[in-house]
Design a protein around this motif. Structure first.
Motif, PDB file in Angstrom:
ATOM      1  N   SER A 153     -63.115  -3.188 -18.910  1.00 41.30           N
ATOM      2  CA  SER A 153     -62.740  -2.173 -19.999  1.00 41.30           C
ATOM      3  C   SER A 153     -62.064  -3.204 -21.321  1.00 41.30           C
ATOM      4  CB  SER A 153     -61.709  -1.212 -19.603  1.00 41.30           C
ATOM      5  OG  SER A 153     -60.500  -1.893 -19.446  1.00 41.30           O
ATOM      6  N   TYR A 196     -65.659  -4.802 -23.069  1.00 41.10           N
ATOM      7  CA  TYR A 196     -66.612  -3.966 -23.550  1.00 41.10           C
ATOM      8  C   TYR A 196     -68.008  -4.551 -23.313  1.00 41.10           C
ATOM      9  CZ  TYR A 196     -63.294  -1.288 -26.270  1.00 41.10           C
ATOM     10  OH  TYR A 196     -62.161  -0.985 -26.609  1.00 41.10           O
ATOM     11  N   SER A 197     -68.942  -4.501 -24.133  1.00 40.80           N
ATOM     12  CA  SER A 197     -70.369  -5.211 -23.781  1.00 40.80           C
ATOM     13  C   SER A 197     -70.537  -6.500 -23.518  1.00 40.80           C
ATOM     14  CB  SER A 197     -71.677  -4.529 -24.972  1.00 40.80           C
ATOM     15  OG  SER A 197     -70.948  -5.366 -25.955  1.00 40.80           O
ATOM     16  N   HIS A 237     -63.063   4.039 -22.141  1.00 44.80           N
ATOM     17  CA  HIS A 237     -64.520   3.896 -22.399  1.00 44.80           C
ATOM     18  C   HIS A 237     -65.278   3.412 -21.225  1.00 44.80           C
ATOM     19  CE1 HIS A 237     -62.562   0.173 -23.456  1.00 44.80           C
ATOM     20  NE2 HIS A 237     -63.759  -0.357 -22.975  1.00 44.80           N
ATOM     21  N   ASN A 239     -75.753  -5.377 -19.161  1.00 43.27           N
ATOM     22  CA  ASN A 239     -75.076  -4.284 -19.574  1.00 43.27           C
ATOM     23  C   ASN A 239     -75.525  -2.780 -18.918  1.00 43.27           C
ATOM     24  OD1 ASN A 239     -75.372  -5.629 -22.384  1.00 43.27           O
ATOM     25  ND2 ASN A 239     -73.501  -5.374 -21.677  1.00 43.27           N
ATOM     26  N   ASN A 289     -72.390  -0.420 -20.174  1.00 47.77           N
ATOM     27  CA  ASN A 289     -71.290  -0.616 -20.943  1.00 47.77           C
ATOM     28  C   ASN A 289     -71.721  -0.791 -22.380  1.00 47.77           C
ATOM     29  OD1 ASN A 289     -72.238  -3.007 -20.459  1.00 47.77           O
ATOM     30  ND2 ASN A 289     -70.155  -3.982 -19.877  1.00 47.77           N
ATOM     31  N   ARG A 290     -72.955  -0.757 -22.896  1.00 47.05           N
ATOM     32  CA  ARG A 290     -73.693  -1.201 -23.953  1.00 47.05           C
ATOM     33  C   ARG A 290     -72.661  -0.246 -25.240  1.00 47.05           C
ATOM     34  NH1 ARG A 290     -79.624  -2.593 -25.170  1.00 47.05           N
ATOM     35  NH2 ARG A 290     -79.434  -1.974 -27.318  1.00 47.05           N
ATOM     36  N   GLU A 291     -72.798  -0.696 -26.322  1.00 45.91           N
ATOM     37  CA  GLU A 291     -71.990   0.003 -27.548  1.00 45.91           C
ATOM     38  C   GLU A 291     -72.630   0.676 -28.604  1.00 45.91           C
ATOM     39  OE1 GLU A 291     -68.426  -2.369 -28.167  1.00 45.91           O
ATOM     40  OE2 GLU A 291     -69.236  -3.899 -27.027  1.00 45.91           O
ATOM     41  N   ASP A 292     -73.884   0.994 -28.211  1.00 42.45           N
ATOM     42  CA  ASP A 292     -74.914   1.565 -29.342  1.00 42.45           C
ATOM     43  C   ASP A 292     -75.450   2.988 -28.688  1.00 42.45           C
ATOM     44  OD1 ASP A 292     -76.596   0.782 -27.246  1.00 42.45           O
ATOM     45  OD2 ASP A 292     -77.412  -0.949 -28.692  1.00 42.45           O
ATOM     46  N   ASP A 293     -76.518   3.298 -29.366  1.00 44.86           N
ATOM     47  CA  ASP A 293     -77.063   4.565 -28.789  1.00 44.86           C
ATOM     48  C   ASP A 293     -78.451   4.390 -27.768  1.00 44.86           C
ATOM     49  OD1 ASP A 293     -75.288   6.094 -30.459  1.00 44.86           O
ATOM     50  OD2 ASP A 293     -76.623   5.894 -32.128  1.00 44.86           O
ATOM     51  N   GLY A 324     -73.127   2.702 -22.662  1.00 43.19           N
ATOM     52  CA  GLY A 324     -71.546   3.321 -22.720  1.00 43.19           C
ATOM     53  C   GLY A 324     -71.250   4.626 -21.704  1.00 43.19           C
ATOM     54  N   SER A 325     -71.855   4.882 -20.852  1.00 42.43           N
ATOM     55  CA  SER A 325     -71.671   6.196 -20.008  1.00 42.43           C
ATOM     56  C   SER A 325     -72.137   5.785 -18.525  1.00 42.43           C
ATOM     57  CB  SER A 325     -72.413   7.398 -20.680  1.00 42.43           C
ATOM     58  OG  SER A 325     -73.734   7.072 -20.474  1.00 42.43           O
TER      59      SER A 325
END
Length: 517
Positions: A325, A328-329, A379, A441, A462-466, A509-510
């Motif tokens: 956590s 992040y990515s 997250h 990821n 755990n990616r931080e984009d769409d 990220g989900s």
């Protein structure tokens, strides 16, 4: 001779293979909840009453065990119980400025315990056996100040200090226990009342043996943690604790213990305490120990000395979640289970149609003191919960603060999805686990189900984009031609081909769970 050697060399049983985890004869996955946070308060009622009212709902959700806060009288009226004053006072006597504890009265506590038993929910007692606080008066004795960063290093010669070490329990008297504590029963204190100075003072003099050697080696010797440190080698101390163990279980109907701060307690005594209480109550008595270290190489040797008498919280895995956590990515999800207890000691025991590792997993905690805090960020919290709730290894523990509204850490989105993950564990998460590590990821796994449960497919990111991840996973030929639907959202369907494979997706990220429609 060879037969005898074989008998005595048998490995210790995996704790969760014989301990009581839920209702007799149940095929349901067991589940624990830590039912409190550090600042827990209930509006208009005691905490025990709040717990009693929640018991039916907890059981319906699938919880089989509840770890409650320490029920003993604390050193202060608002003390959580970790500042243990009197283990025999459950909120019955006028001591330390109150009759009830922070959590409520003895009557309310025992009432909640009875209701829990009626609903097949097991109670766990948080046993604070390492230290005492809130003594009734001071005593003078000889002590040596030691280096707080190396308790084996003396800073001065022995000198007379004044410490808060006399406990005579004026409110309780001799009811339940006749033992009154004095400096003979302790190894050290953290306050010299004579000079009004803080420190770590090792008590010396007639009858004292110094620090126990059967403790963690951090800081040279980690026998002393805080307050007035108990000498578990003293015969009177042992007698009192060995009486308290069966008494607290018989009084409350609890099935076992969560052992606080065991790295600081003489492990030979702790093992004897568990063995004695188990013999006196129930062979299946439950026990889980808090050995706070993220270093697997430190936890494993310590856990082995207990010879299967207790499970351990998987703190190394918790720290993996914390680091995931935090980074992040940048964190590689393929390594999230690495160097954890559930990876190093799977020790599976087939029990009531489900497979269990021999360790517990706790992913989100509220602890006493800032030094131990290692929160799992919001997250990554659902990904972490999906890992411990839906995989086949380990025995998970849900944190009250993630499920119930509170001012410390509550997130409505997490709570809503956590409820769905808990339900998925109850209904679908059975059978063998097949892993699908797509990349750094994104990882996936499938629970293959059993004769009465269909299983599920799980993906974590755990990616931080769409980005939309896709993993091709097999749910087994038994599901060929069927359709799976997303469980955490209202849309999304996957068609399973004739060989049992499907293309499962998850947004960056989900977490996503897929179940048979």
């Amino acid at each position: 001779m060879n037969v005898l050697r074989s008998l005595f060399s048998r490995p210790a049983p995996a704790p969760l293979s014989y301990m009581k985890l839920g209702p007799e004869g149940s095929t349901e996955n067991p589940l624990m909840i830590q039912f409190f946070t550090w600042d827990s308060k209930a509006n208009g009622m005691s905490w025990w009453k709040h717990f009693e009212e929640e018991i039916p709902r907890l059981r319906e959700m699938g919880f089989t065990q509840v770890w409650l806060p320490p029920p003993n009288k604390a050193a202060e009226p608002e003390g959580r119980g970790y500042d243990a004053y009197d283990l025999w006072d459950l909120g019955e006597f006028d001591q330390k400025g109150t009759v009830a504890t922070r959590w409520g009265s003895r009557e309310e506590f025992l009432s909640a315990c009875r209701v829990a038993k009626e609903h097949d929910v097991d109670i766990l007692i948080d046993a604070v056996l390492n230290h005492k606080l809130g003594a009734d008066r001071t005593e003078s004795f000889q002590a040596i100040p030691v280096d707080p960063q190396n308790r084996l290093k003396d800073l001065d010669k022995a000198k007379e200090i004044e410490g808060w070490t006399n406990f005579n329990f004026p409110g309780r008297g001799n009811k339940y226990s006749t033992m009154h504590w004095n400096q003979e029963h302790f190894t050290g204190v953290d306050w010299d009342h004579n000079t009004r100075s803080k420190g770590v003072f090792k008590i010396v003099g007639k009858g004292h043996k110094g620090w126990s050697k059967n403790v963690d080696r951090e800081l040279g010797n980690y026998d002393f943690l805080l307050g007035i440190d108990i000498d578990h080698r003293h015969p009177e101390v042992q007698k009192d604790f060995l009486s308290w163990g069966p008494w607290i279980l018989e009084t409350t109907g609890a099935v076992g213990f969560r052992l606080d701060a065991i790295k600081h307690i003489d492990r030979d005594f702790t093992r004897r305490f568990l063995q004695n209480t188990r013999r006196s109550t129930d062979r299946r008595m439950f026990s889980v120990a808090e050995y706070w270290s993220g270093n697997l190489d430190a936890v494993l040797p310590f856990s082995k000395t207990f010879k299967g008498e207790t499970a351990f919280f998987d703190v190394p895995l918790h720290m993996n979640f914390h680091n995931a956590s935090k980074h992040y990515s940048r964190y590689d999800l393929r390594t999230v289970m690495s160097k954890s207890l559930v990876e190093a000691k799977p020790g599976y025991a087939h029990c009531k149609k489900f497979l269990l590792g021999d360790e517990l997993i706790l992913i989100s905690i509220q602890v006493e003191g800032q030094s131990l805090e290692s929160w799992v960020g919001d997250h990554f919290k659902l990904q972490a919960y999906a890992l411990i709730l839906l995989r086949s290894t380990g025995y998970p523990c849900v944190f009250y603060g993630d499920l119930y509204p509170n001012h410390e850490c509550y997130n409505e989105h997490i709570a809503r999805n956590l409820k769905s993950l808990i339900k998925a564990r109850k209904l679908f998460a059975y059978g063998a686990t097949q892993d699908y590590p797509l990349g750094k990821n994104c990882v996936g796994f499938v629970r293959m189900g059993d004769s009465t449960h269909p299983g599920c497919a799980v993906i974590l990111s755990n990616r931080e984009d769409d980005y939309l991840h896709t993993i091709r996973m097999s749910v087994g030929k038994a599901h060929a031609g069927s359709t799976f639907q997303s469980y955490l959202t209202t849309d999304g369907r996957v068609e399973i081909d004739s060989d049992g494979w499907g293309e499962f997706t998850c947004f960056a990220g989900s977490a996503q769970v897929w179940v048979k429609a």
